[in-house]
Design a protein around this motif. Structure first.
Motif, mmCIF file in Angstrom:
data_model
loop_
_atom_site.group_PDB
_atom_site.id
_atom_site.type_symbol
_atom_site.label_atom_id
_atom_site.label_comp_id
_atom_site.label_asym_id
_atom_site.label_seq_id
_atom_site.Cartn_x
_atom_site.Cartn_y
_atom_site.Cartn_z
ATOM 1 N N LEU A 201 0.831 -1.200 0.000
ATOM 2 C CA LEU A 201 0.000 0.000 0.000
ATOM 3 C C LEU A 201 0.866 1.250 0.000
ATOM 4 C CD1 LEU A 201 -2.677 -1.049 2.651
ATOM 5 C CD2 LEU A 201 -2.936 -1.068 0.176
ATOM 6 N N ASN A 202 0.236 2.355 -0.373
ATOM 7 C CA ASN A 202 0.908 3.651 -0.369
ATOM 8 C C ASN A 202 0.924 4.190 1.059
ATOM 9 O OD1 ASN A 202 1.898 6.186 -0.763
ATOM 10 N ND2 ASN A 202 0.314 6.848 -2.188
ATOM 11 N N ARG A 203 1.978 3.867 1.791
ATOM 12 C CA ARG A 203 2.055 4.257 3.194
ATOM 13 C C ARG A 203 2.342 5.748 3.376
ATOM 14 N NH1 ARG A 203 2.314 0.156 6.891
ATOM 15 N NH2 ARG A 203 2.311 -1.954 6.024
ATOM 16 N N ASP B 172 -0.532 2.120 9.956
ATOM 17 C CA ASP B 172 -1.054 1.584 11.206
ATOM 18 C C ASP B 172 -1.588 0.168 11.051
ATOM 19 O OD1 ASP B 172 -0.474 4.027 12.350
ATOM 20 O OD2 ASP B 172 -2.507 4.820 12.103
ATOM 21 N N LEU B 173 -1.820 -0.230 9.810
ATOM 22 C CA LEU B 173 -2.340 -1.574 9.577
ATOM 23 C C LEU B 173 -1.260 -2.617 9.838
ATOM 24 C CD1 LEU B 173 -4.325 -1.040 6.253
ATOM 25 C CD2 LEU B 173 -5.308 -1.627 8.469
ATOM 26 N N SER C 185 -1.116 2.037 -5.096
ATOM 27 C CA SER C 185 -0.014 2.091 -6.055
ATOM 28 C C SER C 185 1.015 3.110 -5.590
ATOM 29 C CB SER C 185 -0.528 2.471 -7.454
ATOM 30 O OG SER C 185 -1.508 1.553 -7.891
ATOM 31 N N LEU C 186 2.200 2.654 -5.343
ATOM 32 C CA LEU C 186 3.287 3.537 -4.932
ATOM 33 C C LEU C 186 4.607 2.963 -5.416
ATOM 34 C CD1 LEU C 186 4.485 5.919 -3.280
ATOM 35 C CD2 LEU C 186 4.649 4.337 -1.352
ATOM 36 N N ILE C 187 5.392 3.810 -6.069
ATOM 37 C CA ILE C 187 6.750 3.434 -6.463
ATOM 38 C C ILE C 187 7.702 4.326 -5.680
ATOM 39 C CG2 ILE C 187 8.414 3.263 -8.346
ATOM 40 C CD1 ILE C 187 6.137 2.831 -10.247
ATOM 41 N N PRO C 188 8.453 3.787 -4.729
ATOM 42 C CA PRO C 188 9.365 4.624 -3.936
ATOM 43 C C PRO C 188 10.366 5.356 -4.825
ATOM 44 C CG PRO C 188 9.130 2.424 -2.975
ATOM 45 C CD PRO C 188 8.480 2.379 -4.319
#
Length: 334
Positions: free
Chosen positions: A92-94, A166-167, A216-219
Motif C-alpha cells: 500500500l501507499n504508506r 497503522d495496519l 499504487s506507490l513506487i518509492p
C-alpha cells in the motif's frame, strides 16, 4: 485483460508504424526542403545549423522517451519483486496523507450507500463476481451488489485508521487485493453501458482513482535505481547499438536527414506509448524507422542483418514465456 491485449498489439505493430512513418516523413522532408540539404556522411560539407539542432533535439528526445518507456518495465519488475518479498511494506501507499485517507474512507461510505445491497452475499462470493467481471468472463448481473458488499468491507477496514502504516502487515496484502479488484471492476463498469446516473458515475470514478492511488506507490529510490541501470547500460553498450542500427541496417551509412526522420518518429512513438503505458521496444521502432528512411532514399538494405534481428524479435517472447512456465512449474513442485 484489455490493456494486455492492447499492449501486445502495440508491441507487434509499433515496428511497422516506425517503418511507414519514417519513410513518409523523409519523403515529405525531401519534397519540402532543397535537395542539396541531403548531406551524406561521407561529404565534407557540414549539415546546416538547423539540421544539426534537429539531430541533437531528436536524439535527446529518443533518450528521454526510451528511459520513460523502458523505465516503467524496470520499475514494474522491481515492484513485483518487492511485493512478493515484502508485501507488508510495499503493498500500500504508506505515504498517503491523513486527509486523503479520510477522503477515501468517506468515498467508500458514500458508494456503499449508493450501491444496491444483496442479503446473504458473502465477501468471497462478491470477490469472485468482480474478478470474473474484471476479466470479461462474467456478465454484469450481480456486479452492483458485489461492489456494494466490497465497498462496505473496505469502509469497515479503513474506518478509524489515520495512516495506512497503522495496519498490521498481515492485513495490507488483503486490503491491496480488494482495492485493486474494486478499482478495476469500477473502471470497467464506467466504460460499459449502465443505468448509473451522472452523480453516481462521478462518485464511482473518484473512488476508483482514490483506490488506485492508495494501492499504487513506487518509492523514489526505485526510480533512481532504474534510471541509473538504464543510463549505465546505454553508456556501456551504445557503440554496438549505434553501429548495428546506423551502419548495418542499410548498405550505405545514414545521412543526417535519414537520422533526423527516424529519430523524430521514434521519439514521438515512444512518447505516445509512454503516456498510455504501452510496452513497446525502442530498438525495434528505431531500427524499422531507419529501414524506412533507407527505403525512402532508395538505398539497399542489408537483409542478413534485418533477418537476424527479426528472428531474435520473434523468438524472444515465446522463449521467455516457455522459460517462465518451466521455472514456475519447477518452483511450485519444490
Amino acid at each position: 485483460m484489455a490493456a494486455g491485449k492492447l499492449g501486445g498489439w502495440a508491441l507487434l505493430l509499433s515496428p511497422l508504424l516506425g517503418f511507414l512513418a519514417a519513410s513518409l516523413l523523409l519523403r515529405l522532408m525531401k519534397a519540402l526542403l532543397p535537395h542539396s540539404l541531403a548531406v551524406s556522411v561521407a561529404s565534407e560539407r557540414r549539415p546546416p545549423l538547423w539540421l544539426r539542432g534537429m539531430l541533437i533535439l531528436t536524439s535527446s528526445g529518443v533518450s528521454f522517451a526510451h528511459g520513460a518507456n523502458d523505465g516503467q518495465k524496470g520499475m514494474g519488475l522491481m515492484m513485483v519483486i518487492l511485493l512478493v518479498a515484502l508485501p507488508g511494506a510495499f503493498a500500500l501507499n504508506r505515504t498517503l496523507p491523513e486527509r486523503e485517507l479520510a477522503s477515501l474512507t468517506l468515498l467508500t461510505a458514500q458508494a456503499q450507500a449508493q450501491l444496491p445491497q444483496r442479503a446473504g452475499l458473502s465477501l468471497t462470493a462478491a470477490q469472485a463476481i468482480l474478478d470474473n467481471y474484471r476479466q470479461r468472463e462474467g456478465a454484469r448481473d450481480g456486479v452492483l451488489p458485489a461492489l456494494g458488499t466490497m465497498t462496505a468491507s473496505l469502509h469497515q477496514q479503513l474506518d478509524g485508521i489515520k495512516n495506512l502504516s497503522d495496519l498490521p502487515p498481515t492485513e495490507t496484502t488483503t486490503l491491496r487485493l480488494r482495492m485493486t479488484l474494486t478499482a478495476d471492476a469500477l473502471q470497467r463498469l464506467l466504460e460499459d453501458e449502465n443505468p448509473l446516473s451522472a452523480s453516481q458515475r462521478a462518485l464511482l470514478s473518484s473512488l476508483a482513482a482514490q483506490l488506485n492511488h492508495a494501492s499504487s506507490l513506487i518509492p523514489w529510490w526505485v526510480k533512481i535505481v532504474v534510471a541509473l541501470a538504464l543510463g549505465l547500460g546505454t553508456l556501456t553498450g551504445w557503440q554496438r547499438i549505434a553501429i548495428t542500427i546506423g551502419e548495418r541496417t542499410g548498405k550505405a551509412p545514414l545521412t543526417p536527414m535519414q537520422g533526423a526522420s527516424s529519430e523524430l518518429v521514434t521519439m514521438t512513438t515512444l512518447g505516445v506509448a509512454e503516456q498510455f503505458g504501452l510496452p513497446i521496444s525502442t530498438t525495434q521502432v528505431l531500427t524499422c524507422g531507419v529501414a524506412g528512411s533507407m527505403v525512402a532514399s532508395r538505398s539497399a538494405l542489408q537483409w542478413r542483418t534485418l533477418k537476424r534481428m527479426g528472428l531474435v524479435w520473434l523468438l524472444t517472447l515465446p522463449v521467455c514465456a516457455l522459460l517462465s512456465a518451466l521455472l514456475y512449474t519447477l518452483f511450485i513442485s519444490l
